[in-house]
Design a protein around this motif. Structure first.
Motif, PDB file in Angstrom:
ATOM      1  N   LEU A  62      57.187 -39.180   4.239  1.00 50.59           N
ATOM      2  CA  LEU A  62      56.689 -37.923   3.672  1.00 50.59           C
ATOM      3  C   LEU A  62      55.177 -37.815   3.810  1.00 50.59           C
ATOM      4  N   ASP A  63      54.463 -38.932   3.571  1.00 56.41           N
ATOM      5  CA  ASP A  63      53.002 -38.920   3.665  1.00 56.41           C
ATOM      6  C   ASP A  63      52.511 -38.678   5.086  1.00 56.41           C
ATOM      7  N   ASN A  64      53.301 -39.062   6.077  1.00 58.23           N
ATOM      8  CA  ASN A  64      52.851 -38.961   7.468  1.00 58.23           C
ATOM      9  C   ASN A  64      53.326 -37.698   8.181  1.00 58.23           C
ATOM     10  N   LEU A  65      53.983 -36.802   7.482  1.00 55.32           N
ATOM     11  CA  LEU A  65      54.388 -35.543   8.118  1.00 55.32           C
ATOM     12  C   LEU A  65      53.147 -34.749   8.500  1.00 55.32           C
ATOM     13  N   ASP A  66      53.171 -34.168   9.686  1.00 56.09           N
ATOM     14  CA  ASP A  66      52.017 -33.469  10.246  1.00 56.09           C
ATOM     15  C   ASP A  66      52.166 -31.965  10.046  1.00 56.09           C
ATOM     16  N   GLU A  67      51.328 -31.408   9.176  1.00 59.97           N
ATOM     17  CA  GLU A  67      51.406 -29.987   8.861  1.00 59.97           C
ATOM     18  C   GLU A  67      51.149 -29.113  10.090  1.00 59.97           C
ATOM     19  N   ALA A  68      50.217 -29.497  10.932  1.00 60.74           N
ATOM     20  CA  ALA A  68      49.915 -28.702  12.135  1.00 60.74           C
ATOM     21  C   ALA A  68      51.117 -28.687  13.078  1.00 60.74           C
ATOM     22  N   TYR A  69      51.783 -29.825  13.226  1.00 65.13           N
ATOM     23  CA  TYR A  69      52.988 -29.896  14.064  1.00 65.13           C
ATOM     24  C   TYR A  69      54.075 -28.981  13.512  1.00 65.13           C
ATOM     25  N   LEU A  70      54.297 -29.036  12.191  1.00 63.97           N
ATOM     26  CA  LEU A  70      55.299 -28.173  11.577  1.00 63.97           C
ATOM     27  C   LEU A  70      54.937 -26.704  11.759  1.00 63.97           C
ATOM     28  N   ALA A  71      53.674 -26.366  11.622  1.00 61.62           N
ATOM     29  CA  ALA A  71      53.235 -24.976  11.795  1.00 61.62           C
ATOM     30  C   ALA A  71      53.532 -24.486  13.213  1.00 61.62           C
ATOM     31  N   ARG A  72      53.295 -25.334  14.205  1.00 59.39           N
ATOM     32  CA  ARG A  72      53.598 -24.947  15.596  1.00 59.39           C
ATOM     33  C   ARG A  72      55.097 -24.716  15.772  1.00 59.39           C
ATOM     34  N   ARG A  73      55.913 -25.561  15.175  1.00 65.49           N
ATOM     35  CA  ARG A  73      57.372 -25.384  15.272  1.00 65.49           C
ATOM     36  C   ARG A  73      57.822 -24.104  14.588  1.00 65.49           C
ATOM     37  N   TRP A  74      57.259 -23.799  13.409  1.00 60.69           N
ATOM     38  CA  TRP A  74      57.632 -22.564  12.720  1.00 60.69           C
ATOM     39  C   TRP A  74      57.138 -21.342  13.484  1.00 60.69           C
ATOM     40  N   SER A  75      55.976 -21.446  14.094  1.00 63.06           N
ATOM     41  CA  SER A  75      55.469 -20.339  14.900  1.00 63.06           C
ATOM     42  C   SER A  75      56.434 -20.041  16.048  1.00 63.06           C
ATOM     43  N   ALA A  76      56.897 -21.089  16.713  1.00 58.31           N
ATOM     44  CA  ALA A  76      57.856 -20.910  17.811  1.00 58.31           C
ATOM     45  C   ALA A  76      59.171 -20.336  17.289  1.00 58.31           C
ATOM     46  N   ALA A  77      59.633 -20.814  16.140  1.00 56.16           N
ATOM     47  CA  ALA A  77      60.900 -20.317  15.586  1.00 56.16           C
ATOM     48  C   ALA A  77      60.813 -18.835  15.251  1.00 56.16           C
ATOM     49  N   VAL A  78      59.650 -18.391  14.791  1.00 52.74           N
ATOM     50  CA  VAL A  78      59.473 -16.988  14.420  1.00 52.74           C
ATOM     51  C   VAL A  78      59.277 -16.120  15.667  1.00 52.74           C
ATOM     52  N   GLN A  79      58.454 -16.593  16.608  1.00 52.28           N
ATOM     53  CA  GLN A  79      58.096 -15.777  17.769  1.00 52.28           C
ATOM     54  C   GLN A  79      59.104 -15.839  18.908  1.00 52.28           C
TER      55      GLN A  79
END
Length: 192
Positions: free
Chosen positions: A38-55
């Motif tokens: 949990l501590d090592n999850l990368d917020e920027a990586y998740l944001a890129r994945r969500w951006s792709a999922a939305v777009q």
């Protein structure tokens, strides 16, 4: 009951969805998943994945929805994602035809804990059901951690039931049990 609504996610929401995901996972799953994971999850990586999922969703039936709390300001407080059931929705060893056409899979349904019990989860779920109905889905499935009493309790309180499928996710050499729940999608909206 909170003043709130659900809307389709926008590309500009990706960073906030990632923040919500991290905050929720770190609070709700701290006793389920290893802390260092949990501590090592990368917020920027998740944001890129969500951006792709939305777009760039794989199909028109793949959707990301956000819950918004309205006050003096508006806040994104939760999100949900779903699409047609695929191999990720199957139990180990289950044949692909077990989840035939007409089955939607929930991949995420999270409300940040500090905004919980204000109707946001119910609004997200109701909006997903409306979309599933429009897309012709007749059934939906969702995986939940066996130890996640909050998610399991919420889903069962809205008519979902375990379907007998189980799996264990390998999270950094720790097996974390999950159960699959399912629900029928009514052909018409249920009158209140």
């Amino acid at each position: 009951m909170a003043l709130g609504y659900v809307r389709p996610a926008r590309p500009s929401d990706a960073g906030e969805i990632a923040r919500l995901q991290l905050a929720t996972w770190r609070a709700a799953y701290r006793r389920i998943l290893p802390r260092h994971v949990l501590d090592n999850l990368d917020e920027a990586y998740l944001a890129r994945r969500w951006s792709a999922a939305v777009q760039e969703p794989p199909s028109g039936a793949h959707r990301v929805l956000v819950a918004v709390e309205q006050a003096e300001q508006s806040y994104l407080v939760g999100f949900a994602a779903s699409g047609p059931a695929d191999a990720e929705a199957l139990a180990p060893g289950e044949p692909a035809e077990a989840l035939a056409d007409g089955v939607a899979a929930v991949t995420d349904l999270l409300v940040e804990p500090r905004w919980g019990r204000r109707g946001h989860g119910s609004r997200l779920l109701a909006a997903m059901v409306d979309h599933w109905r429009e897309d012709g889905f007749t059934r939906a499935v969702a995986w939940a951690f066996d130890a996640d009493a909050a998610t399991r309790g919420f889903l069962t309180s809205t008519g979902w039931e375990p379907d007998g499928a189980a799996r264990a996710l390998d999270v950094d050499d720790m097996l974390v049990p999950q159960v699959r729940l399912h629900v029928g999608v009514p052909a018409e909206p249920v009158a209140s």
